[in-house]
Design a protein around this motif. Structure first.
Motif, PDB file in Angstrom:
ATOM      1  N   THR A   1       0.828  -1.208   0.000  1.00  0.00           N
ATOM      2  CA  THR A   1       0.000   0.000   0.000  1.00  0.00           C
ATOM      3  C   THR A   1       0.863   1.260   0.000  1.00  0.00           C
ATOM      4  O   THR A   1       2.054   1.231   0.337  1.00  0.00           O
ATOM      5  CB  THR A   1      -0.929   0.041   1.226  1.00  0.00           C
ATOM      6  OG1 THR A   1      -0.130  -0.015   2.418  1.00  0.00           O
ATOM      7  CG2 THR A   1      -1.889  -1.132   1.197  1.00  0.00           C
ATOM      8  N   GLY A   2       0.223   2.353  -0.402  1.00  0.00           N
ATOM      9  CA  GLY A   2       0.879   3.660  -0.404  1.00  0.00           C
ATOM     10  C   GLY A   2       0.168   4.635   0.517  1.00  0.00           C
ATOM     11  O   GLY A   2      -0.280   4.279   1.605  1.00  0.00           O
ATOM     12  N   LYS A   3       0.037   5.868   0.062  1.00  0.00           N
ATOM     13  CA  LYS A   3      -0.601   6.904   0.874  1.00  0.00           C
ATOM     14  C   LYS A   3      -2.094   6.630   1.026  1.00  0.00           C
ATOM     15  O   LYS A   3      -2.695   5.922   0.207  1.00  0.00           O
ATOM     16  CB  LYS A   3      -0.393   8.280   0.237  1.00  0.00           C
ATOM     17  CG  LYS A   3       1.052   8.748   0.245  1.00  0.00           C
ATOM     18  CD  LYS A   3       1.175  10.146  -0.348  1.00  0.00           C
ATOM     19  CE  LYS A   3       2.601  10.654  -0.289  1.00  0.00           C
ATOM     20  NZ  LYS A   3       2.720  12.029  -0.841  1.00  0.00           N
ATOM     21  N   SER A   4      -2.662   7.219   2.063  1.00  0.00           N
ATOM     22  CA  SER A   4      -4.092   7.049   2.320  1.00  0.00           C
ATOM     23  C   SER A   4      -4.716   8.389   2.669  1.00  0.00           C
ATOM     24  O   SER A   4      -4.029   9.345   3.035  1.00  0.00           O
ATOM     25  CB  SER A   4      -4.318   6.060   3.465  1.00  0.00           C
ATOM     26  OG  SER A   4      -3.769   6.577   4.667  1.00  0.00           O
ATOM     27  N   ASN A   5      -6.039   8.444   2.528  1.00  0.00           N
ATOM     28  CA  ASN A   5      -6.792   9.585   3.025  1.00  0.00           C
ATOM     29  C   ASN A   5      -7.748   9.092   4.099  1.00  0.00           C
ATOM     30  O   ASN A   5      -7.545   8.004   4.655  1.00  0.00           O
ATOM     31  CB  ASN A   5      -7.500  10.330   1.886  1.00  0.00           C
ATOM     32  CG  ASN A   5      -8.425   9.426   1.094  1.00  0.00           C
ATOM     33  OD1 ASN A   5      -8.908   8.410   1.608  1.00  0.00           O
ATOM     34  ND2 ASN A   5      -8.691   9.782  -0.162  1.00  0.00           N
TER      35      ASN A   5
END
Length: 410
Positions: free
Chosen positions: A374-378
């Motif tokens: 996974t990468g960035k999240s909001n």
């Protein structure tokens, strides 16, 4: 009666059968919600709650110059309700006059005292100068008598003539000395009168200034607009009973409602993401159907302590691009600050991603447990870097029989 009894028993049996049939066999069917991996632009947002205020406003000041009379604080005795629309010159507020009234009474007593002193000094100098002038006249007459005696002593013995000459010289010197003394007394009298007159005039000016200042304790609107209470350092509104400082005697404000900003606070975890110029979606709680756009125009460099909390927050100001007459100061706003947009990536809901033993997995609809990167999240979704492709279906929650799902690593 017996038939009615049997009818009730039959109805009870039917109800029991209906309940049993509706309950089924007691086996629960495992129905899991499925979501699809999507591709598109991924926005990272910071959502905060704020409050509307005018970007600029005209301050309504209290009386200027109260510090000249050692008055440091002014109490608001009366003020119109917050949010009242007024015309130019209309009544706004009234400040407590009691402290200035006491100063006026003291100055009035001082003025009366100085007026009495002025009259007394004037009479004293007049009497002193009159006595000095009378003395000069008498000396002048005495000098004239001595001169006549000397003129008539032509046939007197030399010793007598000499005595008359000495008397004449003495009289001449006494007269000249008296003239000089009179000039000195006159100068002193003029100086005394100037001193008393200056003190009296100063007291009169001070008294007149106080009386003029008294009229400024009734505050009126400098122009038409909506009156908004000034806020204290702790955010509380300055209404009736509040204190206005003499160094900054602002009683209220007339905001320019055509340019509004949303003042909000961002926690110290997210503040590094927020920058000037970032776009913002602004909503107003009072009108949820209305949507506005905005832009971050100011980010505080120093944090502050939230009330009743140990959390540190940073003040952020967002300008609202659109004008709407429904917008009013102090309305609660919802601010969605877009801090970053990552183009053309895969993402899925956060609820579908599960971490266990330093491994991040999703449960697929084909009974596999897929490891992903996974990468960035909001706040709601997370970017998938590896392990899935667009359109793949995954389960939103962890299934009951996880042992049936085969692990598939990257």
């Amino acid at each position: 009666m017996k038939n009615r009894y049997y009818l009730l028993i039959a109805l009870g049996v039917i109800i029991v059968l209906i309940i049993w049939l509706s309950g089924g066999t007691g086996q629960s069917e495992d129905v899991s919600v499925k979501v699809t991996v999507e591709r598109g632009d991924f926005a990272i947002d910071v959502t905060t709650t704020g409050e509307l205020e005018a970007r600029s406003s005209e301050k309504i000041y209290g009386p200027a110059g109260v510090r000249d009379f050692r008055i440091w604080n002014l109490k608001i005795e009366d003020i119109i309700p917050d949010g009242t629309v007024v015309d130019s010159g209309q009544y706004i507020a009234r400040l407590d006059r009691s402290e200035l009234g006491n100063r006026i009474k003291d100055e009035q007593n001082e003025l009366e005292k100085l007026e009495s002193q002025f009259i007394k000094t004037k009479l004293d100098t007049s009497m002193t100068l009159r006595a000095a002038r009378d003395e000069l006249i008498n000396l002048e007459f005495a000098l004239e008598e001595k001169r006549i005696k000397l003129d008539q002593s032509v046939f007197e013995p030399p010793a007598t003539i000499r005595q008359y000459e000495i008397d004449l010289d003495k009289g001449q010197r006494a007269y000249e000395q008296a003239k000089k003394n009179y000039l000195l007394k006159k100068q002193k009298a003029e100086a005394d009168m100037q001193e008393v007159s200056a003190s009296l005039n100063q007291s009169k000016r001070k008294y007149d200034q106080m009386m003029q200042l008294m009229g400024q304790f009734t505050i009126t609107a400098p122009k038409a607009g909506m009156v908004i209470y000034k806020r204290n350092w702790d955010g509380s509104k300055m209404g009736i009973g509040a204190t206005v400082g003499a160094w900054d005697p602002v009683v209220a404000e007339l905001p320019d409602l055509t340019k509004m900003i949303s003042k909000t606070y961002v926690n110290e975890i997210d503040i590094s993401k927020v920058k000037v110029g970032q776009p913002v979606e602004v909503g107003v709680d009072a009108f949820p159907e209305k949507e506005f756009t905005g832009e971050v125009i100011e980010v505080a460099n120093i944090g502050e302590q939230m009330k009743n909390s140990n959390a540190k927050v940073f003040e952020v100001k967002v300008i609202v691009n659109e004008f709407d007459s429904i917008l009013r100061p102090a309305m609660t706003t919802k601010n969605i600050i877009t801090t970053d947009v990552i183009e053309d990536v895969l993402f899925l809901p956060l609820e579908a991603v599960h971490s266990n033993d330093s491994m991040t997995v999703v449960y697929r609809s084909n009974n596999t447990r897929q490891q992903i990167l996974t990468g960035k999240s909001n706040e709601n979704e997370i970017i998938v870097l590896e392990g899935l492709k667009e359109g793949d279906e995954v389960l939103l929650s962890v299934p009951e029989d996880t042992e049936k799902y085969k692990l598939k690593t990257l």
